[in-house]
Scaffold this motif. Structure first.
Motif, PDB file in Angstrom:
ATOM      1  N   HIS A  32     -53.876 -40.311 -56.942  1.00 33.84           N
ATOM      2  CA  HIS A  32     -52.935 -39.606 -57.805  1.00 33.84           C
ATOM      3  C   HIS A  32     -51.783 -39.133 -56.926  1.00 33.84           C
ATOM      4  N   ASP A  34     -47.537 -37.541 -57.257  1.00 28.51           N
ATOM      5  CA  ASP A  34     -46.510 -37.031 -58.160  1.00 28.51           C
ATOM      6  C   ASP A  34     -45.093 -37.373 -57.729  1.00 28.51           C
ATOM      7  N   GLU A  93     -51.252 -42.993 -61.250  1.00 33.46           N
ATOM      8  CA  GLU A  93     -52.710 -42.949 -61.220  1.00 33.46           C
ATOM      9  C   GLU A  93     -53.150 -44.377 -60.959  1.00 33.46           C
TER      10      GLU A  93
END
Length: 102
Positions: A32, A34, A93
């Protein structure tokens, strides 16, 4: 004798994959992130790799070219193939499965 990746470029990082179960040589990793940008440096390993994108967009660079993968896409990376990842759209993801070859 050197394998394909070493002959291609000896400066490319060799990643040693540790299998959690020697009787079943499969390893799963969930990623994961961002932010966009470089995600995984150029490396190779003797296992094949399947990468499934469930969110975001990633560019996978291999000997054979660059593939962009988005939600629902799966990328196959052959054994001994130098490759890296670059996140194009975040958040990402990514599920990676490495499978050892006998």
């Amino acid at each position: 004798m050197k394998n394909t990746a070493e002959a291609y470029n000896p400066s490319v990082l060799h990643e040693e994959i540790v299998m959690p179960n020697a009787d079943l040589p499969i390893n799963f990793i969930e990623h994961h992130r961002d932010a966009t940008g470089p995600f995984c440096i150029l490396h190779w390993h003797s296992e094949i790799e399947l990468a499934y994108v469930s969110q975001g967009v990633v560019a996978v660079n291999c000997n054979s070219g660059t593939v962009e993968a988005g939600p629902g896409d799966m990328v196959f990376i052959n054994s001994n193939e130098p490759h890296d990842y670059h996140i194009l759209a975040a958040p990402i993801e990514l599920f990676c499965c490495t499978i050892g070859l006998p």
